[in-house]
Scaffold this motif. Structure first.
Motif, mmCIF file in Angstrom:
data_model
loop_
_atom_site.group_PDB
_atom_site.id
_atom_site.type_symbol
_atom_site.label_atom_id
_atom_site.label_comp_id
_atom_site.label_asym_id
_atom_site.label_seq_id
_atom_site.Cartn_x
_atom_site.Cartn_y
_atom_site.Cartn_z
ATOM 1 N N LEU A 8 12.473 18.378 -0.392
ATOM 2 C CA LEU A 8 13.894 18.554 -0.090
ATOM 3 C C LEU A 8 14.610 19.175 -1.278
ATOM 4 O O LEU A 8 15.428 20.104 -1.131
ATOM 5 N N ALA A 9 14.309 18.680 -2.480
ATOM 6 C CA ALA A 9 14.938 19.220 -3.689
ATOM 7 C C ALA A 9 14.577 20.685 -3.882
ATOM 8 O O ALA A 9 15.437 21.511 -4.233
ATOM 9 N N CYS A 10 13.314 21.033 -3.639
ATOM 10 C CA CYS A 10 12.888 22.431 -3.790
ATOM 11 C C CYS A 10 13.547 23.321 -2.739
ATOM 12 O O CYS A 10 13.933 24.464 -3.023
ATOM 13 N N GLY A 11 13.678 22.803 -1.527
ATOM 14 C CA GLY A 11 14.367 23.570 -0.494
ATOM 15 C C GLY A 11 15.820 23.799 -0.840
ATOM 16 O O GLY A 11 16.358 24.895 -0.635
ATOM 17 N N ILE A 12 16.479 22.764 -1.373
ATOM 18 C CA ILE A 12 17.875 22.912 -1.801
ATOM 19 C C ILE A 12 17.989 23.990 -2.864
ATOM 20 O O ILE A 12 18.875 24.866 -2.805
ATOM 21 N N ALA A 13 17.076 23.964 -3.845
ATOM 22 C CA ALA A 13 17.111 24.960 -4.923
ATOM 23 C C ALA A 13 16.915 26.370 -4.373
ATOM 24 O O ALA A 13 17.621 27.307 -4.764
ATOM 25 N N ALA A 14 15.956 26.513 -3.459
ATOM 26 C CA ALA A 14 15.713 27.832 -2.872
ATOM 27 C C ALA A 14 16.918 28.298 -2.065
ATOM 28 O O ALA A 14 17.296 29.478 -2.113
ATOM 29 N N GLY A 15 17.542 27.383 -1.338
ATOM 30 C CA GLY A 15 18.728 27.728 -0.559
ATOM 31 C C GLY A 15 19.889 28.160 -1.424
ATOM 32 O O GLY A 15 20.735 28.964 -1.002
ATOM 33 N N MET A 16 19.932 27.635 -2.648
ATOM 34 C CA MET A 16 20.984 28.032 -3.598
ATOM 35 C C MET A 16 20.697 29.374 -4.250
ATOM 36 O O MET A 16 21.517 29.897 -5.006
ATOM 37 N N GLY A 17 19.499 29.920 -3.987
ATOM 38 C CA GLY A 17 19.129 31.200 -4.570
ATOM 39 C C GLY A 17 18.409 31.093 -5.893
ATOM 40 O O GLY A 17 18.195 32.100 -6.573
ATOM 41 N N GLY A 30 15.245 30.630 -8.466
ATOM 42 C CA GLY A 30 13.959 31.315 -8.411
ATOM 43 C C GLY A 30 12.754 30.440 -8.703
ATOM 44 O O GLY A 30 12.824 29.200 -8.686
ATOM 45 N N ASP A 31 11.635 31.115 -8.977
ATOM 46 C CA ASP A 31 10.357 30.425 -9.114
ATOM 47 C C ASP A 31 10.304 29.493 -10.317
ATOM 48 O O ASP A 31 9.633 28.457 -10.265
ATOM 49 N N ASN A 32 10.969 29.871 -11.405
ATOM 50 C CA ASN A 32 10.987 28.970 -12.563
ATOM 51 C C ASN A 32 11.612 27.626 -12.184
ATOM 52 O O ASN A 32 11.118 26.557 -12.563
ATOM 53 N N SER A 33 12.694 27.679 -11.440
ATOM 54 C CA SER A 33 13.380 26.454 -11.029
ATOM 55 C C SER A 33 12.502 25.615 -10.110
ATOM 56 O O SER A 33 12.393 24.391 -10.269
ATOM 57 N N ILE A 34 11.856 26.287 -9.147
ATOM 58 C CA ILE A 34 11.005 25.558 -8.202
ATOM 59 C C ILE A 34 9.827 24.924 -8.930
ATOM 60 O O ILE A 34 9.485 23.756 -8.695
ATOM 61 N N ALA A 35 9.197 25.684 -9.826
ATOM 62 C CA ALA A 35 8.066 25.140 -10.577
ATOM 63 C C ALA A 35 8.485 23.952 -11.426
ATOM 64 O O ALA A 35 7.748 22.964 -11.558
ATOM 65 N N GLY A 44 9.041 16.518 -10.515
ATOM 66 C CA GLY A 44 8.866 15.646 -9.361
ATOM 67 C C GLY A 44 7.543 14.909 -9.425
ATOM 68 O O GLY A 44 7.470 13.706 -9.116
ATOM 69 N N LEU A 45 6.499 15.610 -9.835
ATOM 70 C CA LEU A 45 5.200 14.962 -9.995
ATOM 71 C C LEU A 45 5.271 13.850 -11.033
ATOM 72 O O LEU A 45 4.676 12.778 -10.843
ATOM 73 N N ALA A 46 6.007 14.082 -12.109
ATOM 74 C CA ALA A 46 6.166 13.038 -13.137
ATOM 75 C C ALA A 46 6.810 11.790 -12.532
ATOM 76 O O ALA A 46 6.385 10.657 -12.818
ATOM 77 N N GLU A 47 7.811 11.976 -11.675
ATOM 78 C CA GLU A 47 8.444 10.837 -11.000
ATOM 79 C C GLU A 47 7.440 10.099 -10.116
ATOM 80 O O GLU A 47 7.382 8.862 -10.104
ATOM 81 N N ILE A 48 6.676 10.869 -9.355
ATOM 82 C CA ILE A 48 5.717 10.273 -8.425
ATOM 83 C C ILE A 48 4.670 9.455 -9.178
ATOM 84 O O ILE A 48 4.323 8.339 -8.776
ATOM 85 N N ILE A 49 4.181 10.018 -10.283
ATOM 86 C CA ILE A 49 3.170 9.303 -11.068
ATOM 87 C C ILE A 49 3.756 8.025 -11.662
ATOM 88 O O ILE A 49 3.108 6.966 -11.645
ATOM 89 N N ARG A 50 4.981 8.102 -12.167
ATOM 90 C CA ARG A 50 5.595 6.892 -12.736
ATOM 91 C C ARG A 50 5.682 5.779 -11.700
ATOM 92 O O ARG A 50 5.349 4.618 -11.967
ATOM 93 N N LEU A 51 6.141 6.117 -10.503
ATOM 94 C CA LEU A 51 6.272 5.107 -9.467
ATOM 95 C C LEU A 51 4.898 4.618 -9.012
ATOM 96 O O LEU A 51 4.683 3.403 -8.853
ATOM 97 N N GLY A 52 3.995 5.544 -8.808
ATOM 98 C CA GLY A 52 2.663 5.165 -8.354
ATOM 99 C C GLY A 52 1.976 4.207 -9.311
ATOM 100 O O GLY A 52 1.418 3.182 -8.892
ATOM 101 N N VAL A 53 2.020 4.516 -10.587
ATOM 102 C CA VAL A 53 1.377 3.662 -11.589
ATOM 103 C C VAL A 53 2.030 2.282 -11.616
ATOM 104 O O VAL A 53 1.362 1.252 -11.729
ATOM 105 N N ALA A 54 3.358 2.247 -11.486
ATOM 106 C CA ALA A 54 4.069 0.961 -11.479
ATOM 107 C C ALA A 54 3.637 0.086 -10.302
ATOM 108 O O ALA A 54 3.674 -1.148 -10.391
ATOM 109 N N LEU A 55 3.204 0.728 -9.211
ATOM 110 C CA LEU A 55 2.789 -0.014 -8.022
ATOM 111 C C LEU A 55 1.285 -0.287 -7.976
ATOM 112 O O LEU A 55 0.807 -0.944 -7.056
#
Length: 336
Positions: A200-209, A211-216, A222-233
């Protein structure tokens, strides 16, 4: 021949039923709407969710008891927030299949349940009473339209019972669909749920125009967030570096076939929530609801997830996308 019941005839449920059938598994699909079941059974097509795709010979019905009867694999292919309600209706039939045929319960749903903050495997266990060794989850870069077209893809089937995961792997392996096995159910489920929010965040960024640096950057943070939560669980970080983590995240965040990315794109371009829902043709963008439950899960475990919080604010608190981006960019700088 192994017999499978696929409960849910949306795009992914239908595509996975096709995979199972082409892997040599006998398949019956349950559809909520009789007209969908009729199209599947008589025309071997699903014009409502996968138009133009010819399916192999599969049985179909709008009677869940008929679908489940005799099944050794029960595939749960309904949206995450409706899983509990459906399970409560199916529970007697599922219980019979589990006791009579040692049936496996395989979840395709990706989300965290609102209110309870349970993962889908936990919801399945809570409603059915099935032992966790019978419950498996499937997660990976699995865009339904591409898989239905026979394009090569890989996935992960996770179950605490490694032998059961192997049996499910054998029941769904084809020349174009390659399942790997894992015992890290938590990691696969957290990766599958959280990637929708980052998409959703990447789609919002693309919709705002942007580019690829922002999406990457969004994908990586986002992966860092996912790993933090996953490890905590209790998840294994290596799981989230694999198909159920990075693989699913990249596909969902970058493909125009992704409902979550498409939904976010409309928001980023200035559209309303209603317009975004219309643009995804009424199909469920799981991240819209899951962002709230994932954020609550993060708070409960003292995990920082700023992107998830920003998506929640845009979808549910009326914060503009520009204000959300400004808040993210205004965060203090720190070591990675």
């Amino acid at each position: 021949m192994t017999r499978a019941a696929v409960l849910g005839a949306g795009s992914w449920g239908t595509a996975f039923a096709k995979v199972l059938a082409e892997a040599g598994t006998e398949v019956t699909i349950w559809a909520r709407r009789p007209e969908v079941a009729d199209a599947l059974a008589n025309d071997h097509r699903n014009p409502f969710y996968l138009p133009g795709v010819q399916l192999p010979a599969v049985a179909a019905t709008d009677d869940h008891e008929r679908a489940i009867d005799g099944a050794e694999i029960i595939v749960l292919a309904v949206p995450s927030q409706s899983l509990r309600g459906n399970l409560e209706k199916w529970n007697d039939a599922i219980g019979n299949a589990v006791s009579d045929h040692d049936a496996s319960l395989l979840s395709l749903a990706k989300g965290i349940e609102t209110g309870t903050l349970l993962r889908m495997s936990q919801v399945i266990g809570a409603v059915t009473g099935a032992d966790e060794r019978r419950i498996a989850v499937l997660s990976g870069p699995n865009l339904a339209k591409e898989i239905a077209a026979g394009q090569p893809a890989a996935t992960v089937i996770a179950c605490t019972d490694a032998a059961r995961a192997v049996a499910l792997q054998q029941a769904s392996a084809t020349g174009y669909f390659r399942p790997y096995t894992n015992t890290d159910v938590i990691g696969c489920e957290i990766g599958g749920a959280c990637k929708n929010v980052i998409a959703l965040a990447c789609g919002i960024a693309a919709g705002m125009g942007l580019g690829d640096n922002s999406i990457a950057s969004l994908i990586t943070r986002g992966l860092a967030e996912i790993i933090r939560l996953g490890v905590a669980l209790g998840a294994e970080p290596v799981t989230l570096a694999g198909l159920a983590g990075v693989g699913d995240l990249v596909a969902t965040c970058t493909s125009p076939l992704s409902r979550n990315r498409s939904f976010g794109h409309v928001l980023g371009a200035g559209g309303s929530m209603d317009a975004a829902q219309e643009a995804t043709h009424g199909q469920v963008a799981e991240g819209v609801k899951s962002c709230t439950s994932i954020r609550a899960l993060a708070v409960a475990h003292d995990v920082e997830m700023p992107l998830t919080n920003a998506v929640h604010q845009v979808c549910h608190e009326g914060i503009s996308v520009s204000a959300a981006v400004g808040t993210l960019l205004g965060r203090r700088i720190k070591p990675e």
